[in-house]
Scaffold this motif. Structure first.
Motif, PDB file in Angstrom:
ATOM      1  N   THR A   1       0.868  -1.177   0.000  1.00  0.00           N
ATOM      2  CA  THR A   1       0.000   0.000   0.000  1.00  0.00           C
ATOM      3  C   THR A   1       0.907   1.230   0.000  1.00  0.00           C
ATOM      4  O   THR A   1       2.136   1.097  -0.097  1.00  0.00           O
ATOM      5  CB  THR A   1      -0.953   0.013   1.211  1.00  0.00           C
TER       6      THR A   1
ATOM      7  N   THR B   1       1.569   5.255   1.824  1.00  0.00           N
ATOM      8  CA  THR B   1       1.284   6.328   2.769  1.00  0.00           C
ATOM      9  C   THR B   1       1.784   7.628   2.158  1.00  0.00           C
ATOM     10  O   THR B   1       2.897   7.670   1.614  1.00  0.00           O
ATOM     11  CB  THR B   1       1.961   6.073   4.123  1.00  0.00           C
TER      12      THR B   1
ATOM     13  N   ASN C   1      -3.412   7.892   4.895  1.00  0.00           N
ATOM     14  CA  ASN C   1      -3.305   6.436   5.031  1.00  0.00           C
ATOM     15  C   ASN C   1      -2.336   6.073   6.144  1.00  0.00           C
ATOM     16  O   ASN C   1      -1.391   5.308   5.967  1.00  0.00           O
ATOM     17  CB  ASN C   1      -2.878   5.767   3.724  1.00  0.00           C
ATOM     18  N   SER C   2      -2.608   6.641   7.311  1.00  0.00           N
ATOM     19  CA  SER C   2      -1.878   6.305   8.528  1.00  0.00           C
ATOM     20  C   SER C   2      -2.865   6.404   9.689  1.00  0.00           C
ATOM     21  O   SER C   2      -3.678   7.345   9.739  1.00  0.00           O
ATOM     22  CB  SER C   2      -0.704   7.260   8.755  1.00  0.00           C
TER      23      SER C   2
ATOM     24  N   PRO D   1       0.471   2.591   8.294  1.00  0.00           N
ATOM     25  CA  PRO D   1      -0.370   2.444   7.099  1.00  0.00           C
ATOM     26  C   PRO D   1      -1.480   1.416   7.319  1.00  0.00           C
ATOM     27  O   PRO D   1      -1.334   0.456   8.077  1.00  0.00           O
ATOM     28  CB  PRO D   1       0.621   1.959   6.028  1.00  0.00           C
TER      29      PRO D   1
ATOM     30  N   VAL E   1      -4.939   5.815  -2.751  1.00  0.00           N
ATOM     31  CA  VAL E   1      -3.585   5.788  -2.212  1.00  0.00           C
ATOM     32  C   VAL E   1      -2.584   5.531  -3.333  1.00  0.00           C
ATOM     33  O   VAL E   1      -1.413   5.690  -3.166  1.00  0.00           O
ATOM     34  CB  VAL E   1      -3.411   4.708  -1.099  1.00  0.00           C
TER      35      VAL E   1
END
Length: 376
Positions: A287, A289, A323-324, A335, A376
């Protein structure tokens, strides 16, 4: 008339009927003498010479020693070929796309060529367009991200042309820009910093004479909490939980400068960093962050102010973290992975686009309201 000689004592004639007929005709014409059949001894010598002139094994094959040697060599060759074929089968099983033509149709979509974006010289007026709907992987960590054409790491921190401003000379402006660049790289791109270690390079450009600054940052790093969080200035991941994928962090932003209050120059920097990450253990899920930082620093004139020459004063620093996990305050970015979404905390804030650099930092963002990112 001459008759054909008969076989005697088992001594079979080697003269054919055609040869004998030709002899009789020649005899009548007086052209030649009767052909003489070779003796048994002559035939034995001829046969021995013929065998000696034949290569060994022409009729009888190799000797027993050669046969065993050839067998061993054949077994060795087949053994090596067997190992090679087994290894090849394993490789193809793991990555069928290695086969020419991809007969199983399992190859990942080939990444389209992407032209790098030119350096950002002004604030964008809108968010980046939609990116292809692709899932990031270890080999392609920026697949499906608008950051794919962004610059790689330090190359994205492009300095403007230095010119004298106010009482600050061109050289002082150039020095301020270089120090700002070092601060950004040390705080957001240095591998040691990303692994959660002390951001020594970034701290080294800050003026120790600035009241409380370094003491506060040391306290943030040593004992982070909700109001003393090193993430306000540094990008850090817990190495026991998360690993950065590869060695590329996508970077985009710009730097400007103006006359400072202390006979120096103030540099304004606005940059977004995109980190591809995976779990430290478990499946290789990827993913991203995204961190956006806005900082203002000043390089004063040491001839007029009690400052450390060649060090920056930190005037302002703001950040947005996307995204944290926003409910964890241990000094690390956390993440969210798709596989963990059912157990992740419910997001309550508005949906935001982490790649939208056209808006200012602060207000309703994912970092202060635990909102949801649109991509993301």
């Amino acid at each position: 008339m001459v008759g054909k000689p008969s076989d005697e004592a088992g001594d079979n004639s080697s003269i054919s009927d055609e040869e004998w007929q030709a002899f009789l005709q020649d005899s009548e014409l007086g052209a030649t003498a009767a052909p003489k059949e070779p003796s048994a001894r002559a035939r034995m010598v001829t046969e021995r010479l013929r065998h000696q002139s034949e290569p060994e094994g022409w009729r009888t094959g190799p000797t027993p020693r050669d046969t065993r040697g050839s067998g061993r060599r054949r077994r060795q060759v087949w053994s090596v070929l067997g190992v090679a074929l087994a290894l090849g089968a394993v490789a193809v099983a793991l990555r069928p796309s290695l086969l020419p033509g991809d007969p199983f149709g399992t190859r990942e979509p080939k990444a389209a060529a992407v032209s790098p974006l030119p350096a950002e010289t002004a604030a964008p007026t809108a968010a980046p367009g939609a990116a292809p709907d692709q899932v990031p992987t270890i080999d392609r960590p920026f697949a499906g991200s608008p950051a794919l054409p962004w610059a790689d790491g330090e190359a994205g921190v492009v300095l403007p042309v230095a010119k004298a401003v106010g009482s600050a000379s061109k050289e002082r402006v150039s020095k301020a820009l270089e120090l700002t660049r070092k601060l950004l790289v040390g705080a957001n791109l240095e591998p040691k910093t990303l692994r959660g270690e002390r951001p020594t390079a970034a701290l080294s450009v800050l003026d120790p004479k600035q009241p409380d600054l370094l003491d506060d940052l040391d306290a943030f790093l040593r004992s982070p909490d909700r109001t003393h969080d090193p993430l306000t200035l540094f990008s850090r991941f817990d190495p026991d939980e998360v690993r950065v994928v590869g060695d590329v962090v996508k970077t985009r932003g710009r730097m400007t400068y103006k006359k400072g209050k202390h006979d120096g120059v103030i540099v304004h920097a606005d940059y977004t960093f995109v980190y591809p990450v995976r779990p430290a253990e478990g499946p290789p899920e990827v993913t991203r962050t995204i961190v956006r930082r806005v900082i203002d620093v000043e390089l004063p004139d040491p001839a007029h102010y009690d400052v450390t020459p060649g060090r920056l004063l930190l005037v302002r620093y703001d950040e947005e973290l996307f995204n944290s996990a926003c409910d964890v305050h241990d000094g690390f970015l956390h993440p969210r992975f798709r596989s963990a979404e059912p157990t992740a905390p419910t997001q309550t804030g508005p949906t935001v686009d982490p790649y939208d650099r056209s808006k200012g930092v602060g207000g309703d963002s994912a970092s202060d309201s635990c909102g949801t990112v649109s991509r993301v």
